[in-house]
Design a protein around this motif. Sequence first.
Motif, PDB file in Angstrom:
ATOM      1  N   PHE A 188       0.864  -1.174   0.000  1.00 21.24           N
ATOM      2  CA  PHE A 188       0.000   0.000   0.000  1.00 21.24           C
ATOM      3  C   PHE A 188       0.899   1.221   0.000  1.00 21.24           C
ATOM      4  O   PHE A 188       1.837   1.299   0.802  1.00 21.24           O
ATOM      5  CB  PHE A 188      -0.924   0.037   1.205  1.00 21.24           C
ATOM      6  N   ALA A 189       0.637   2.183  -0.896  1.00 17.52           N
ATOM      7  CA  ALA A 189       1.619   3.246  -1.105  1.00 17.52           C
ATOM      8  C   ALA A 189       0.984   4.572  -1.493  1.00 17.52           C
ATOM      9  O   ALA A 189      -0.150   4.644  -1.975  1.00 17.52           O
ATOM     10  CB  ALA A 189       2.593   2.824  -2.201  1.00 17.52           C
ATOM     11  N   TYR A 190       1.794   5.619  -1.284  1.00 17.17           N
ATOM     12  CA  TYR A 190       1.525   6.950  -1.814  1.00 17.17           C
ATOM     13  C   TYR A 190       2.790   7.425  -2.533  1.00 17.17           C
ATOM     14  O   TYR A 190       3.909   7.102  -2.108  1.00 17.17           O
ATOM     15  CB  TYR A 190       1.202   7.956  -0.702  1.00 17.17           C
ATOM     16  N   VAL A 238       3.997  -0.599  -6.021  1.00 17.95           N
ATOM     17  CA  VAL A 238       3.930   0.678  -5.308  1.00 17.95           C
ATOM     18  C   VAL A 238       3.239   1.724  -6.171  1.00 17.95           C
ATOM     19  O   VAL A 238       2.334   2.444  -5.717  1.00 17.95           O
ATOM     20  CB  VAL A 238       5.344   1.148  -4.908  1.00 17.95           C
ATOM     21  N   TYR A 239       3.653   1.827  -7.417  1.00 24.19           N
ATOM     22  CA  TYR A 239       3.058   2.827  -8.314  1.00 24.19           C
ATOM     23  C   TYR A 239       1.578   2.555  -8.551  1.00 24.19           C
ATOM     24  O   TYR A 239       0.752   3.483  -8.579  1.00 24.19           O
ATOM     25  CB  TYR A 239       3.810   2.850  -9.642  1.00 24.19           C
ATOM     26  N   GLU A 240       1.229   1.279  -8.720  1.00 26.92           N
ATOM     27  CA  GLU A 240      -0.170   0.945  -8.973  1.00 26.92           C
ATOM     28  C   GLU A 240      -1.019   1.244  -7.747  1.00 26.92           C
ATOM     29  O   GLU A 240      -2.137   1.777  -7.865  1.00 26.92           O
ATOM     30  CB  GLU A 240      -0.291  -0.529  -9.367  1.00 26.92           C
ATOM     31  N   SER A 241      -0.511   0.923  -6.564  1.00 29.10           N
ATOM     32  CA  SER A 241      -1.239   1.208  -5.340  1.00 29.10           C
ATOM     33  C   SER A 241      -1.458   2.711  -5.165  1.00 29.10           C
ATOM     34  O   SER A 241      -2.548   3.157  -4.809  1.00 29.10           O
ATOM     35  CB  SER A 241      -0.479   0.651  -4.129  1.00 29.10           C
ATOM     36  N   ALA A 242      -0.407   3.485  -5.430  1.00 27.99           N
ATOM     37  CA  ALA A 242      -0.529   4.939  -5.294  1.00 27.99           C
ATOM     38  C   ALA A 242      -1.544   5.501  -6.286  1.00 27.99           C
ATOM     39  O   ALA A 242      -2.286   6.443  -5.966  1.00 27.99           O
ATOM     40  CB  ALA A 242       0.832   5.583  -5.507  1.00 27.99           C
ATOM     41  N   THR A 243      -1.610   4.931  -7.473  1.00 29.92           N
ATOM     42  CA  THR A 243      -2.563   5.394  -8.483  1.00 29.92           C
ATOM     43  C   THR A 243      -3.994   5.018  -8.128  1.00 29.92           C
ATOM     44  O   THR A 243      -4.921   5.831  -8.260  1.00 29.92           O
ATOM     45  CB  THR A 243      -2.199   4.797  -9.860  1.00 29.92           C
ATOM     46  N   LEU A 244      -4.175   3.783  -7.641  1.00 28.37           N
ATOM     47  CA  LEU A 244      -5.526   3.286  -7.359  1.00 28.37           C
ATOM     48  C   LEU A 244      -6.029   3.683  -5.976  1.00 28.37           C
ATOM     49  O   LEU A 244      -7.233   3.623  -5.699  1.00 28.37           O
ATOM     50  CB  LEU A 244      -5.546   1.758  -7.489  1.00 28.37           C
ATOM     51  N   GLY A 245      -5.104   4.034  -5.084  1.00 30.71           N
ATOM     52  CA  GLY A 245      -5.504   4.402  -3.732  1.00 30.71           C
ATOM     53  C   GLY A 245      -5.936   3.238  -2.880  1.00 30.71           C
ATOM     54  O   GLY A 245      -6.775   3.388  -1.976  1.00 30.71           O
ATOM     55  N   ARG A 246      -5.374   2.063  -3.122  1.00 34.68           N
ATOM     56  CA  ARG A 246      -5.737   0.873  -2.342  1.00 34.68           C
ATOM     57  C   ARG A 246      -4.561  -0.102  -2.326  1.00 34.68           C
ATOM     58  O   ARG A 246      -3.610   0.024  -3.114  1.00 34.68           O
ATOM     59  CB  ARG A 246      -6.954   0.195  -2.958  1.00 34.68           C
ATOM     60  N   PRO A 247      -4.605  -1.105  -1.422  1.00 30.14           N
ATOM     61  CA  PRO A 247      -3.549  -2.121  -1.430  1.00 30.14           C
ATOM     62  C   PRO A 247      -3.547  -2.891  -2.751  1.00 30.14           C
ATOM     63  O   PRO A 247      -4.588  -3.073  -3.384  1.00 30.14           O
ATOM     64  CB  PRO A 247      -3.916  -3.040  -0.259  1.00 30.14           C
ATOM     65  N   VAL A 248      -2.356  -3.337  -3.147  1.00 37.05           N
ATOM     66  CA  VAL A 248      -2.191  -4.091  -4.391  1.00 37.05           C
ATOM     67  C   VAL A 248      -1.393  -5.354  -4.098  1.00 37.05           C
ATOM     68  O   VAL A 248      -0.361  -5.307  -3.415  1.00 37.05           O
ATOM     69  CB  VAL A 248      -1.459  -3.235  -5.457  1.00 37.05           C
ATOM     70  N   LYS A 249      -1.865  -6.476  -4.607  1.00 36.68           N
ATOM     71  CA  LYS A 249      -1.121  -7.730  -4.492  1.00 36.68           C
ATOM     72  C   LYS A 249       0.027  -7.718  -5.502  1.00 36.68           C
ATOM     73  O   LYS A 249      -0.172  -7.445  -6.683  1.00 36.68           O
ATOM     74  CB  LYS A 249      -2.037  -8.917  -4.779  1.00 36.68           C
TER      75      LYS A 249
END
Length: 346
Positions: free
Chosen positions: A200-202, A330-341
């Motif tokens: 999960f990232a920003y 990390v980039y996908e999580s920051a874009t979607l605003g949610r945790p990413v597997k």
Amino acid sequence: MTIPVTVVGAGIIGETHVDAVLRHPRLHVAAVVDTDLVARERLAGRAGAEAFADLAGALTPGGLVTVCTPSGLHADLAEQALAAGAHVLVEKPLDAALGPARRLADRADEFAARGLVASVVSQHRFDPASVAVAAAAHGGGLGRLTSAVATVPWWRAQAYYDSATWRGTQALDGGGALMNQGVHTVDLLLWLLGEPVEVFAYTARLAHDDIEVEDVAVATLRFASGALATLHATTAGNPGIGVRLQLHGTAGSAVIHDDQLEYLHADAGPAKASDAVPVSELRGAPKPPDSFVLGHLRQYDDLVAAIDGGRPPGVGLRDGLLAVAVVHAVYESATLGRPVKVAEVS
């Protein structure tokens, strides 16, 4: 007999690799490849090597190709070299894009079956401090690993991004502070803690203009073991200070700071930092001015040993792929605003 090395890319990192190869008794620089005539002639002259505009004419079967170009060109050049029967060392990251990185890593067994060694630059795995902490972590000296904190608090002025048209672009840089500067620390986290499951990232761009990528990234990682880690990377932290990695477990903890061992408490093996590394590798010891070259030289030692011994290198293509996948998560999580597997990143 020495192994001929072709260095592809005559920029700053290509110069570092030339310096490392020139010091290695089993290697010699045979060729320098770059599309820039002035750059390739300058570096080739310094190395006593031939200069080429493209890789095709510079390949030597059984030799070693070191890929030091912008990141978005890495996988294609590595595949070209391996197809010609050359061993390969690819600068980090394995590629800017996940697709080419996965395509290359998926052929790792094929390359090994042909007797070819393919590795990705992650020279900090070979730092004495990292080796000591990994020995404690993997040998049970820290007990069950529970958490880690990693920070890459660097500074890059606007002039850094302005110095080359590819810097700060998605296509050729692949990302910003995390993909370019922080991927070494990502690799160390994965080496120490194992398979990551979720991120999960920003990310943000706060201190630079006219770039497509982040200059700040923060993330929380969850590992298959249950361990948790926080990751921070920035090129917006003036004036820039040393990379720091803390690793904690039920029986001990360790701290690597600016590539030196700051702290170690372990209940098996060396119990404290001064028992684990030479005095010169303890935090605060003077670092030689060529320490960056020495780090790469250690990885070349491993690479030559792998070629000579017919064994896998210390850092393989799948290791490089996993680091790239985590950065993309990390980039996908920051874009979607949610945790990413991590396994679901494409």
